[in-house]
Design a protein around this motif. Structure first.
Motif, mmCIF file in Angstrom:
data_model
loop_
_atom_site.group_PDB
_atom_site.id
_atom_site.type_symbol
_atom_site.label_atom_id
_atom_site.label_comp_id
_atom_site.label_asym_id
_atom_site.label_seq_id
_atom_site.Cartn_x
_atom_site.Cartn_y
_atom_site.Cartn_z
ATOM 1 N N ILE A 7 57.212 94.913 54.372
ATOM 2 C CA ILE A 7 57.696 93.552 54.608
ATOM 3 C C ILE A 7 56.564 92.659 55.118
ATOM 4 C CG2 ILE A 7 59.238 92.218 56.124
ATOM 5 C CD1 ILE A 7 61.159 94.654 55.968
ATOM 6 N N VAL A 8 56.517 91.435 54.607
ATOM 7 C CA VAL A 8 55.556 90.448 55.127
ATOM 8 C C VAL A 8 56.298 89.155 55.456
ATOM 9 C CG1 VAL A 8 53.554 91.384 53.888
ATOM 10 C CG2 VAL A 8 54.953 89.624 52.797
ATOM 11 N N LYS A 9 55.633 88.317 56.261
ATOM 12 C CA LYS A 9 56.214 87.013 56.617
ATOM 13 C C LYS A 9 55.888 85.991 55.526
ATOM 14 C CE LYS A 9 57.874 87.325 60.909
ATOM 15 N NZ LYS A 9 57.483 86.405 61.923
ATOM 16 N N GLU A 10 56.694 84.940 55.456
ATOM 17 C CA GLU A 10 56.503 83.883 54.450
ATOM 18 C C GLU A 10 55.098 83.286 54.471
ATOM 19 O OE1 GLU A 10 60.247 81.082 53.978
ATOM 20 O OE2 GLU A 10 59.943 81.711 56.058
ATOM 21 N N GLU A 11 54.560 83.170 55.708
ATOM 22 C CA GLU A 11 53.258 82.494 55.834
ATOM 23 C C GLU A 11 52.065 83.434 55.588
ATOM 24 O OE1 GLU A 11 55.757 82.347 57.991
ATOM 25 O OE2 GLU A 11 55.172 83.336 59.852
ATOM 26 N N THR A 12 52.329 84.709 55.346
ATOM 27 C CA THR A 12 51.240 85.644 55.002
ATOM 28 C C THR A 12 50.475 85.092 53.797
ATOM 29 O OG1 THR A 12 52.679 87.444 55.674
ATOM 30 C CG2 THR A 12 50.775 88.062 54.341
ATOM 31 N N SER A 13 49.150 85.179 53.829
ATOM 32 C CA SER A 13 48.389 84.632 52.695
ATOM 33 C C SER A 13 48.481 85.569 51.485
ATOM 34 C CB SER A 13 46.925 84.443 53.083
ATOM 35 O OG SER A 13 46.290 85.707 53.189
ATOM 36 N N ILE A 14 48.251 84.989 50.327
ATOM 37 C CA ILE A 14 48.219 85.780 49.095
ATOM 38 C C ILE A 14 47.190 86.906 49.249
ATOM 39 C CG2 ILE A 14 47.577 85.706 46.640
ATOM 40 C CD1 ILE A 14 50.186 84.254 47.026
ATOM 41 N N TYR A 15 46.042 86.566 49.823
ATOM 42 C CA TYR A 15 44.977 87.563 50.009
ATOM 43 C C TYR A 15 45.500 88.729 50.856
ATOM 44 C CZ TYR A 15 40.542 89.658 51.416
ATOM 45 O OH TYR A 15 39.529 90.543 51.636
ATOM 46 N N ASP A 16 46.128 88.412 52.000
ATOM 47 C CA ASP A 16 46.645 89.483 52.869
ATOM 48 C C ASP A 16 47.775 90.266 52.181
ATOM 49 O OD1 ASP A 16 44.851 89.043 54.868
ATOM 50 O OD2 ASP A 16 46.160 87.703 56.026
ATOM 51 N N GLY A 17 48.533 89.567 51.338
ATOM 52 C CA GLY A 17 49.587 90.244 50.570
ATOM 53 C C GLY A 17 48.981 91.308 49.666
ATOM 54 N N ILE A 18 47.877 90.941 48.992
ATOM 55 C CA ILE A 18 47.204 91.887 48.087
ATOM 56 C C ILE A 18 46.662 93.071 48.895
ATOM 57 C CG2 ILE A 18 45.230 92.203 46.522
ATOM 58 C CD1 ILE A 18 45.630 89.207 45.721
ATOM 59 N N VAL A 19 46.026 92.780 50.028
ATOM 60 C CA VAL A 19 45.471 93.851 50.872
ATOM 61 C C VAL A 19 46.608 94.785 51.339
ATOM 62 C CG1 VAL A 19 44.310 94.356 53.066
ATOM 63 C CG2 VAL A 19 43.473 92.496 51.611
ATOM 64 N N THR A 20 47.725 94.183 51.735
ATOM 65 C CA THR A 20 48.865 94.995 52.186
ATOM 66 C C THR A 20 49.363 95.911 51.067
ATOM 67 O OG1 THR A 20 49.523 93.183 53.626
ATOM 68 C CG2 THR A 20 51.174 94.889 53.245
ATOM 69 N N MET A 21 49.426 95.367 49.862
ATOM 70 C CA MET A 21 49.884 96.175 48.730
ATOM 71 C C MET A 21 48.984 97.398 48.529
ATOM 72 S SD MET A 21 51.144 94.275 45.327
ATOM 73 C CE MET A 21 52.748 93.533 45.522
ATOM 74 N N PHE A 22 47.674 97.185 48.637
ATOM 75 C CA PHE A 22 46.740 98.315 48.490
ATOM 76 C C PHE A 22 46.880 99.298 49.647
ATOM 77 C CE2 PHE A 22 44.416 95.697 45.383
ATOM 78 C CZ PHE A 22 44.194 96.671 44.418
ATOM 79 N N LEU A 23 46.868 98.773 50.868
ATOM 80 C CA LEU A 23 46.892 99.656 52.038
ATOM 81 C C LEU A 23 48.181 100.472 52.107
ATOM 82 C CD1 LEU A 23 45.351 97.440 54.877
ATOM 83 C CD2 LEU A 23 44.268 99.301 53.592
ATOM 84 N N GLU A 24 49.282 99.827 51.754
ATOM 85 C CA GLU A 24 50.576 100.503 51.851
ATOM 86 C C GLU A 24 50.932 101.245 50.565
ATOM 87 O OE1 GLU A 24 52.236 100.743 54.555
ATOM 88 O OE2 GLU A 24 51.306 99.189 55.800
ATOM 89 N N ASP A 25 50.085 101.125 49.558
ATOM 90 C CA ASP A 25 50.314 101.797 48.284
ATOM 91 C C ASP A 25 51.704 101.485 47.726
ATOM 92 O OD1 ASP A 25 49.767 103.339 46.128
ATOM 93 O OD2 ASP A 25 50.218 105.264 47.099
ATOM 94 N N THR A 26 51.994 100.198 47.625
ATOM 95 C CA THR A 26 53.306 99.780 47.121
ATOM 96 C C THR A 26 53.130 98.734 46.027
ATOM 97 O OG1 THR A 26 55.491 98.965 47.783
ATOM 98 C CG2 THR A 26 53.612 97.911 48.841
ATOM 99 N N GLY A 27 54.173 98.511 45.237
ATOM 100 C CA GLY A 27 54.090 97.540 44.153
ATOM 101 C C GLY A 27 54.886 96.279 44.414
#
Ligand code: ADP
Length: 221
Positions: A89-109
């Motif tokens: 889960i991420v917050k609305e204000e999370t940046s696109i960049y941080d969203g991409i990093v989160t996807m990699f770190l958490e290994d999720t799609g």
């Protein structure tokens, strides 16, 4: 434990026998538009596997216990709460960049997006992030909320729904994952939001969860 692959015809025979208390091979053959001889080997496989039983002069009947189809029904009826996994889960204000990093770190799609009240507001997938990253955008400055699919267009599922329902939604709506949701019961969300059907996210069911159930499933015959 023996694993066997039943042919389409063998599965049809089981369905036919299941619908009847007992049925003769002649009647089965008629329903399938085949000769009795053509059915002989399938019927002997099914009786040897103890899926059907044959009673002389009466016909075939379905062995409810320990059978292929009973297990299959059980599989389809498994509840979402038994197979769901932890949503990222991420917050609305999370940046696109941080969203991409989160996807990699958490290994999720898929990432699920919540507002300040922790209510589900969006879902963002790999392609959503790719698309927004292809323009001349500064993705460290843009929030995920501009690229996400928003409520009320999010397809959701509940703990008590079956995995069959979840799989159907995944296939019909062509998505990779569904958020598992429930209504808010606490005071976190005020009355107006309750009326707006704000939802709390309590898990996720993805193609991977459903596939894992099939992999773990073993025929017990
Ligand atoms: P991918 O982008 O990797 O193909 P999906 O097939 O899950 O992943 O996503 C396709 C589109 O559907 C995306 O625009 C995404 O925002 C949206 N989407 C993903 N999950 C859901 C969902 N549960 N309900 C509604 N839309 C969704």
């Amino acid at each position: 434990m023996i694993n066997i692959n039943l042919s389409e015809r063998q599965k049809k025979i089981i369905e036919i026998v299941k619908k009847n208390k007992t049925i003769t091979s002649k009647e089965i053959a008629k329903e399938l538009d085949l000769t009795r001889g053509a059915l002989r080997s399938d019927l002997s496989i099914l009786t040897m596997a103890n899926i059907l039983k044959a009673k002389p002069k009466v016909g075939y009947f379905f062995v409810a216990e320990n059978s292929y189809l009973k297990n299959f029904d059980e599989l389809y009826e498994k509840k979402v709460k038994e197979v769901k996994s932890v949503p990222i889960i991420v917050k609305e204000e999370t940046s696109i960049y941080d969203g991409i990093v989160t996807m990699f770190l958490e290994d999720t799609g898929s990432l699920f997006v919540i507002d300040d009240n922790e209510a589900l507001v969006g879902v963002i997938s790999r392609k959503d992030l790719l698309k927004i990253s292809m323009g001349e955008n500064d993705i460290t400055q843009l929030p995920v909320s501009i690229a996400m699919t928003r409520m009320p267009n999010i397809i959701t599922i509940k703990d008590e729904d079956t995995i069959f329902e979840a799989a159907k939604k995944i296939v019909n709506y062509k998505v990779d994952a569904l958020p598992v949701v429930e209504s808010f019961t606490d005071d976190k969300i005020d009355k107006v939001d309750k009326k707006n059907n704000k939802l709390k996210i309590i898990g996720k069911v993805s193609k991977t969860n459903i596939t894992r159930v099939f992999v773990d499933f073993k025929l017990d015959i």
